[in-house]
Write an enzyme that holds these catalytic residues in place. Sequence first.
Site, PDB file in Angstrom:
ATOM      1  N   GLU A 125      68.360 -98.935  23.269  1.00  8.38           N
ATOM      2  CA  GLU A 125      67.796 -97.656  23.767  1.00  8.38           C
ATOM      3  C   GLU A 125      67.658 -96.661  22.805  1.00  8.38           C
ATOM      4  OE1 GLU A 125      69.320 -98.211  28.414  1.00  8.38           O
ATOM      5  OE2 GLU A 125      70.161 -96.469  27.358  1.00  8.38           O
ATOM      6  N   ASP A 160      73.536 -85.464  30.439  1.00  4.63           N
ATOM      7  CA  ASP A 160      74.491 -85.775  29.385  1.00  4.63           C
ATOM      8  C   ASP A 160      75.610 -85.129  29.397  1.00  4.63           C
ATOM      9  OD1 ASP A 160      72.978 -88.265  28.055  1.00  4.63           O
ATOM     10  OD2 ASP A 160      71.347 -86.768  27.914  1.00  4.63           O
TER      11      ASP A 160
END
Lengths: 264, 405
Positions: free
Chosen positions: A49, A60
Site C-alpha cells: 500500500e 490517521d
Amino acid sequence: MNSLKESFERKASEKRAGFIPFIVAGDPDLATTGRLLLGLSKLEPVAIEVGVPFSDPTADGPVIQRAAQRSLAKGTSLAGILNLLKSFAPNELAQIVLFSYYNPIFQFGMAKFARAAAECEVAGVLVVDLPAEAAAPLQEQLRRKKIDLIFLVTPTTTNLRLKQIARLASGFIYAVARTGVTGTARELRDESESLVARIHALTNLPVAVGFGITNRAQARRVCRYADAAVVGSRLVAEIEAASGKATNRAEVVRAAIECARQFV
Amino acid sequence: MKKLWSEPNEQGFWGDYGGRFVAETLIAPLEELTREFHAASRDRTFQRRLTELQRDYSGRPTPLGFAARLTEHAGGARLFLKREDLLHTGAHKINNALGQGLLAARMGKRRIIAETGAGQHGVATATVCALLGLDCVVYMGAEDVRRQEPNVLRMRLLGADVRVVESGSRTLKDAINEALRDWVADARETYYLLGSALGPHPYPLMVREFQKVIGQETRRQFQAREKKLPDVLVACIGGGSNAIGMFHPFLGDTQVRLIGVEAAGKGKRIGEHAARFLRGGGGKPGVLHGTLSYVLQDDAGQISNTHSISAGLDYPAIGPEHAFLRDSERVEYVSVGDAEALKGFEMLAKMEGIIPALESAHAVAYAVRLARTLPKSKTIVVNLSGRGDKDLASVQPLVGKTKKR
C-alpha cells in the site's frame, strides 16, 4: 485478469502468511520511496500500500500524520507518485495499491487518474474517505482500466451495508481491526476476528486486516483467520526513526526492510 | 408561506454539494444521528424543551433594533441589527449547542466532543454540557487558544477539558481534524457536537435547522415593526451557520437580497484570506471534513492555510448549502478584509455602543458600505452574530490605527 486476486491465490497456494506493508510516498523523499518499494517487493508481499500524503488526514494517527507532513514539505504530489511508479519495469514491483484521501484524486480528475494509474500498473486504489454510496464515479473509471477499488469494512459496519459493499468490492476487502485512527497502540480486540467471519460469510474475496498491527505475534494471529495482515504505522515509525538517525538513505531502506521482514 | 426549495436529498446533497465523505467507521454513527435527529424533530416534548430553554436560558427572542447613528453615518439605507450577541454566552452558537446537546442527551450519550475556532462554539458547548450534566471535551487550535484566551478560561471554568491542537495550521481546521479522530475512536459512547453548517450529512442540515430561529424571528419582528420584509440581509460566513440560519427562512422571498460576507484577510493570494468564493482566490469544489463544497486548496488538492483577523472565519471550506446557493445565485457572496472589519468593529462600538465580535464586524462593515449606495427608503438587517469581549486582547494593538487611513 485480476492481479490482486491472483496475488492472493498464489500466496494461498504457497501457504505463506499474507503480508501487506504500507508506506507513505515521499517520506523521507520520493527517491527513497522508490528504493523502499523495490526492497519490500523482494519480500514477496501480496501487495504494497502506497500512501498518498494529504494535508488533513482525519483517519490517521500521529505517526502517519507526521509522515504525510514530511512528504508534503518535500513537495510530493499524486502526479509525482504516479511518475515514480511509472519508472519501474513491468512486474518489477509487487502489486501496488494506492491509499489516498478523496480530494487529491478529485482534483486530479477521475478519468485522468484511472488512465495514469493504469499506465503504471497500479492494481488497486483505496480511498479512505470515500464510502460505498459515493464511490460510483471513481469506480466506473477504475473498472474501465481493470483497477480494483478496495473498500474498508469496520466493526461498526452493519450486515446490510456489508452486503452492499461485498457486491461492489473487487480485489480484496480491507477489514479495519478496530474503531479509531491508524497506529494508535491498543490491543486488538476480538472484534476483528468476528468481523472477518462476517465478511467471509458474504463473499469469497480475500480479507486483509489492518489498523494497529505492530508485531509479529499479532500478524500471525490475524493470518489464522484472515488472508493478510496490513502493517502501516509500525513501518512508518521505523522509517521516521531511521531518517532521524541515519546518515544516508540506504540505511533508512535497510532498517525499514529489516522491520518489515519480521512480518513475512 | 412560500415553499422552501433549498433542501438536501436523502444522501445530504444540495445539488452537487454536501454528502458524507468519511471513513467507513463513521457511517453507522452518522446514520444513527440522522435517524435520531429526524425523530427528535417530530418529537413534541423535545421541541417544547428546546423552546423553553431558548427562552429561559439563552434569552430568545433576541431584539431586532434600529441602528440610528450608524444609519445616519452611512447616509443611505436604514440599518437594523439582529442582536444574537445578546444571547447567553454571547453568540448565536448557543442555538445549535442547545439543540444538539438535548439531542445527545435524548440519545443517551454522556460524552460530548466539539471543535472550536473563535471559542464561541466551545463556550456554548461547555455551557450546555454543564447545564445538562454531560462530559465535555473541546479541541482548539494552538493559534486560536493564543488569540481567544478569555474563551479558553471560560470553557475551563465551565468544566470542559480543552485540548490544544498543535498540528497543521493550528486553527479551526485542525481542531476539526482532531475532533473527527476522537469521534472515530469511540463513536458508540461519544456525541460529536459540530458547531457550523458543515461536515458530513446530517450536520449541515441539522445545524441549519437549529439556527433557523434567527431568520424566523427576524422575519416576524421586522414585519411587525415595518409592515414589510427587509430589502437586504447581511451575515458573515466562516462555515456559514449564522448566515444560513438568518437566510433560510427568506430563501423563498426572492425580493429580499441575501448577502454573505467572507473574510478577505490581508490579501488576495492563497494563504492570505479565507474567502472561498473570491474570484481568483484559490477556492474550488473539493472534499474536506466529510463534505463536498468550495475549498481553498492548491492544484494538487492539498488544503490551504487561511488567514483572517477573526478566528471564527479562518477556515478553508464553506458549508455545502452555501455552495449550492452561490451556484444558484440566490445568495450573493462578497468579502471584507481585516482592515475594513476593524473599522466596522470600531464604528459599531463608537456609534451604537455595541462591541461586536470580529466575525460580525465583517458583516457590519459590508452593510455600511452597501447602505451608502442605497436610497433611504431601503432597509438592511445585519446579523450581529456575536459580541466582541473575546477579541479585546487581539484588537488592542490595532485599535485606533485604522482611523488615520
